[in-house]
Design a protein around this motif. Structure first.
Motif, PDB file in Angstrom:
ATOM      1  N   MET A   1       0.751  -1.067  -0.035  1.00 39.36           N
ATOM      2  CA  MET A   1       0.070   0.085  -0.051  1.00 39.36           C
ATOM      3  C   MET A   1       0.873   1.335   0.151  1.00 39.36           C
ATOM      4  N   ILE A   2       0.487   2.201  -0.812  1.00 40.35           N
ATOM      5  CA  ILE A   2       1.216   3.548  -0.837  1.00 40.35           C
ATOM      6  C   ILE A   2       0.211   4.667  -0.525  1.00 40.35           C
ATOM      7  N   VAL A   3       0.754   5.277   0.324  1.00 43.19           N
ATOM      8  CA  VAL A   3      -0.104   6.568   0.782  1.00 43.19           C
ATOM      9  C   VAL A   3       0.545   7.830   0.618  1.00 43.19           C
ATOM     10  N   GLU A   4       0.152   8.543  -0.461  1.00 38.48           N
ATOM     11  CA  GLU A   4       1.265   9.779  -1.009  1.00 38.48           C
ATOM     12  C   GLU A   4       0.158  10.702  -1.339  1.00 38.48           C
ATOM     13  N   ARG A  10       2.796   9.322  -6.204  1.00 37.65           N
ATOM     14  CA  ARG A  10       1.940   8.246  -6.220  1.00 37.65           C
ATOM     15  C   ARG A  10       1.870   7.281  -7.426  1.00 37.65           C
ATOM     16  N   GLY A  14       3.597   3.834  -7.958  1.00 37.57           N
ATOM     17  CA  GLY A  14       2.766   2.596  -8.029  1.00 37.57           C
ATOM     18  C   GLY A  14       3.184   1.816  -9.179  1.00 37.57           C
ATOM     19  N   VAL A  24      -0.463  -3.604  -5.837  1.00 41.36           N
ATOM     20  CA  VAL A  24      -0.314  -2.347  -5.441  1.00 41.36           C
ATOM     21  C   VAL A  24      -1.605  -1.528  -4.967  1.00 41.36           C
ATOM     22  N   SER A  25      -1.966  -0.937  -3.955  1.00 36.19           N
ATOM     23  CA  SER A  25      -3.140  -0.228  -3.498  1.00 36.19           C
ATOM     24  C   SER A  25      -2.512   1.149  -3.256  1.00 36.19           C
ATOM     25  N   SER A  26      -3.158   2.401  -3.670  1.00 32.43           N
ATOM     26  CA  SER A  26      -2.757   3.510  -3.446  1.00 32.43           C
ATOM     27  C   SER A  26      -3.786   4.586  -2.707  1.00 32.43           C
ATOM     28  N   SER A  28      -4.539   8.832  -1.649  1.00 33.87           N
ATOM     29  CA  SER A  28      -4.032  10.163  -1.730  1.00 33.87           C
ATOM     30  C   SER A  28      -4.063  10.823  -0.304  1.00 33.87           C
TER      31      SER A  28
END
Length: 223
Positions: A1-4, A10, A14, A24-26, A28
């Motif tokens: 998981m990306i939190v950006e 982002r 990703g 990948v889940s992202s 914002s």
């Protein structure tokens, strides 16, 4: 998981990780990511520290309160005290912007290797400590100690080398898998580990500082 919150960062991160074979889940913003994390924990969390609203520090603390999944913190703040602060909130690793996509992918791969299940090993005792590697559990004088994954790996590295002087570079290489890095990373994690294993963390008797050299583990708290 990306939190950006930066859509360019982002998207690039990703896309690169997906091309490397990762799902990948992202997100914002931290609030939506926190809701998603309550439903499902990823294998690795990559989070920007400076998120609006629910910050990366907030997310890291929330995750760390219930899980030891690896957290890699992205930060535009390069000063040592800012990096230390991120680690103190429970991050396992950090990478400063701007960064190489390849470096980030290697950091993700290293975290996954360190958290992958391995063949169970027999429990063993060193001085006041009993270690169960198969279940990653630790006791001191029959009292179980709750450790994060990184704290456990740091302690395991130390207890397997009683009496040896371990430099910060030794620890970075073996525990983090880094050939280079900021020694403050080790300092922060040693302090956090001492808070859990030492009777009086300000005056450590098990994980001692060897000034100008590194650290030495004394399993019986003396010598």
């Amino acid at each position: 998981m990306i939190v950006e919150d930066d859509p360019t960062v982002r998207g690039v991160v990703g896309d690169y990780l997906r091309s490397s074979g990762y799902d990948v889940s992202s997100f914002s913003d931290g609030a939506r990511a926190r809701d998603a994390l309550a439903e499902h924990l990823p294998d690795v969390l990559i989070v920007d520290r400076m998120l609006p609203g629910v910050s990366g520090d907030d997310l890291c603390r929330d995750v760390r309160s219930r899980s030891d999944i690896p957290v890699i913190m992205l930060t535009a703040l390069g000063a040592v005290d800012h990096r230390i602060s991120g680690l103190e909130h429970g991050a396992d690793d950090y990478i400063a912007k701007p960064f190489s996509m390849k470096e980030l992918q290697l950091r993700v791969a290293a975290q996954l290797r360190r958290h992958s299940p391995s063949a169970p090993a027999e429990p063993f005792t060193v001085g006041a400590f009993r270690i169960d590697p198969g279940h990653r559990r630790v006791w001191r004088d029959n009292d179980e100690i709750a450790l994060t994954t990184r704290e456990y790996e740091l302690l395991l590295f130390c207890v397997q080398r009683p009496g040896e002087v371990l430099t910060r570079n030794d620890i970075l290489g073996e525990v983090w898998g880094w050939t280079f890095g900021d020694a403050s990373t080790v300092t922060v994690h040693v302090r956090r580990l001492r808070e859990k294993i030492e009777p009086e963390p300000r005056f450590p008797v098990y994980l001692r500082t060897e000034w100008g050299a590194g650290y030495r583990f004394t399993p019986y708290g003396k010598g």
